[in-house]
Design a protein around this motif. Structure first.
Motif, mmCIF file in Angstrom:
data_model
loop_
_atom_site.group_PDB
_atom_site.id
_atom_site.type_symbol
_atom_site.label_atom_id
_atom_site.label_comp_id
_atom_site.label_asym_id
_atom_site.label_seq_id
_atom_site.Cartn_x
_atom_site.Cartn_y
_atom_site.Cartn_z
ATOM 1 N N LEU A 27 0.827 -1.207 0.000
ATOM 2 C CA LEU A 27 0.000 0.000 0.000
ATOM 3 C C LEU A 27 0.863 1.260 0.000
ATOM 4 O O LEU A 27 0.549 2.239 -0.692
ATOM 5 C CB LEU A 27 -0.919 -0.002 1.220
ATOM 6 N N PHE A 49 -7.074 -5.967 2.791
ATOM 7 C CA PHE A 49 -5.753 -5.364 2.754
ATOM 8 C C PHE A 49 -5.190 -5.259 4.169
ATOM 9 O O PHE A 49 -5.911 -5.331 5.159
ATOM 10 C CB PHE A 49 -5.837 -3.963 2.124
ATOM 11 N N VAL A 264 -5.806 2.903 2.377
ATOM 12 C CA VAL A 264 -6.744 2.463 1.341
ATOM 13 C C VAL A 264 -7.619 3.619 0.879
ATOM 14 O O VAL A 264 -7.840 3.827 -0.321
ATOM 15 C CB VAL A 264 -7.598 1.291 1.857
ATOM 16 N N LEU A 274 -7.875 -0.938 -6.636
ATOM 17 C CA LEU A 274 -7.601 -1.862 -5.537
ATOM 18 C C LEU A 274 -8.465 -3.104 -5.703
ATOM 19 O O LEU A 274 -9.691 -3.011 -5.726
ATOM 20 C CB LEU A 274 -7.894 -1.191 -4.198
#
Length: 502
Positions: A27, A49, A264, A274
């Motif tokens: 990320l 994630f 995110v 994503l």
């Protein structure tokens, strides 16, 4: 000039980078690429994630069930949190400290304050003597009177401590730290990597305890390099659930998964694609870039560059076919299971064993425990009076977790039994309100003997192939304080090459 800049901007928008792996390293790498306007896609094989930064609802509370804190050294994690508007959520743990359990003839005692990797600077200090006894203290004192000529440059932490200070210091102080924090044996830890400067200080002062005193005075309690501590769930972002002795750490009110949520959200706002539930199966050169096969059996993804942010085994398996000299191998990857318990146990109100417990290897089934509601005010404030949160970790290098073959209910019962033993209180089955079990494959610590050469060779091989990059705890070292800057550096290298390659 403006036309050239316009072309550069358009070139950036037309350049695609695929990041394989949606843990923190992936990320952060994606964020760095998106900053300059590249097209970025992140694919993550699991359904979420964050990797070892994860939370879950346990007993009606949202709790960390992965990494619960980060090392403050360098300020890099705090800097990122501030950038993500999380600076006001940063919290410090209760400074009460941890205990060590399983000490022969003693049972449990507070872990001595100070020291380096459990090595004391004064073996006769009351808190040290309580753990190693008078005979252990006098044996360790021989370190001060041994001739300096017997001192050599030691690589193995275990061999150094054993020869200078004796078995009691090694087994009762150093081994609990390396097992609980690194999931590794002292004999496998490289002194120069785990405690930079210790060997040199030993030569200058003529004793190991003197060297520790010098390092402590110089560093004012700074963490040794690659000490992930509770930065990773027990394990390492690596997932360490073990209490971190002697190291400065911080956490986030509401849990470390807030960092993942903020990353995110920022990536989505930047237009990053994503995708969860998508695993990379192979890499194939395609023109001036790469084709990435996926588990969806759709058309391969295409990109100018690929950054692989996976654990060591999957990363090597994906990269080895296209990276000359990179071996797949069978990397040592300790498996750790963390069982989070919510218990109605007013007997724990006084935090009988501080913020957590490390164990003398072989003395207990569990390797470490964190009393979360004693360690973190925000966890305590989220619970009802008399209710406590305890995290128990199992497994270490070379051994399967004792919970591995158990179902969730049996694993919770074992964790409760171990918690009672480690905390020195009665915890009958009736006190258990809720439990959660997590399993992690931990990266081998960078401080392991020979590890630096292995990761340097892997990194060199990957960087020799245009359009490829690799990052993550296995190659950067465990802990957010090492993972984040490494991901930034690797992303900068890859994006620069992608943009300026003709």
């Amino acid at each position: 000039m403006s036309e050239a800049l316009d072309r550069l901007v358009q070139h950036a928008h037309d350049t695609r980078v695929v990041v394989v792996g949606g843990g923190v390293s992936g990320l952060v790498a994606a964020r760095e690429c998106a900053k300059v306007g590249l097209q970025v896609t992140v694919i993550e094989a699991s359904d979420a994630f964050g990797g070892v930064l994860r939370s879950a609802e346990v007993g009606g509370m949202t709790l960390d069930v992965g990494a619960e804190s980060y090392a403050t050294r360098g300020g890099v994690v705090r800097e990122l949190l501030t950038e993500l508007d999380l600076g006001e959520a940063v919290v410090s743990p209760n400074p009460a400290g941890a205990w060590v359990a399983g000490v022969p003839g003693v049972g449990a005692a507070p872990l001595p304050k100070g020291g380096v990797l459990g090595i004391p600077d004064n073996p006769f200090a009351p808190d040290v003597r309580r753990v190693i006894g008078w005979s252990g203290a006098w044996r360790a004192y021989l370190d001060r009177v041994r001739p300096p000529l017997t001192i050599g440059h030691a690589h193995s932490l275990g061999k150094l401590v054993r020869s200078r200070l004796g078995a009691r210091v090694l087994e009762r102080l150093v081994a609990p730290v390396t097992s609980g924090v690194y999931s590794a044996r002292p004999d496998d830890i490289d002194v120069d990597l785990a405690a930079p400067g210790l060997n040199a200080a030993l030569t200058r002062t003529g004793s190991l305890t003197g060297a520790v005193a010098e390092l402590r005075a110089r560093r004012s309690g700074a963490r040794p390099a690659d000490a992930p501590a509770s930065d990773v769930p027990v394990a390492s972002d690596s997932a360490k659930v073990a209490p971190a002795p002697g190291g400065a750490v911080e956490g986030l009110r509401g849990g470390m998964s807030r960092l993942v949520d903020a990353l995110v959200e920022g990536l989505r706002e930047s237009g990053v694609e994503l995708r969860t539930g998508v695993a990379a199966t192979n890499l194939t050169p395609a023109g001036d870039g790469w084709a990435i096969g996926t588990s969806l059996d759709d058309e391969p993804l295409t990109a100018r560059a690929v950054i692989v942010a996976l654990p060591e085994g999957p990363a090597r398996a994906l990269l080895a076919p296209v990276v000359p000299g990179l071996e797949v191998g069978d990397p040592i990857a300790p498996v750790v299971e963390v069982v989070t318990l919510v218990v109605n146990a007013p007997v724990l109100d006084r935090a009988p064993r501080g913020t957590g417990v490390l164990t003398v290897p072989g003395s207990h089934t569990a390797k470490a425990l964190t009393h979360s509601s004693a360690k973190w005010d925000w966890v305590r404030d989220a619970t009802e009076p008399g209710v406590h949160v305890v995290r128990v970790s199992f497994g270490a290098q070379g051994e399967e977790p004792a919970t591995a073959a158990l179902d969730d209910d049996d694993a919770a019962r074992l964790a409760l039994s171990e918690a009672a033993a480690l905390l020195g209180v009665e915890l009958p089955a009736s006190v258990l309100l809720a439990a959660h079990r997590s399993r992690y494959v931990q990266s081998q610590p960078a401080a392991t003997i020979g590890r630096a050469a292995v990761t340097a060779a892997a990194r060199g091989a990957v960087r020799a192939v245009p359009g490829l990059g690799a990052t993550g705890a296995w190659i950067s070292g465990t802990g957010l304080a090492q993972v984040i800057p490494d991901a930034r550096d690797e992303a900068d290298r890859v994006r620069s090459a992608a943009l300026w390659r003709s």
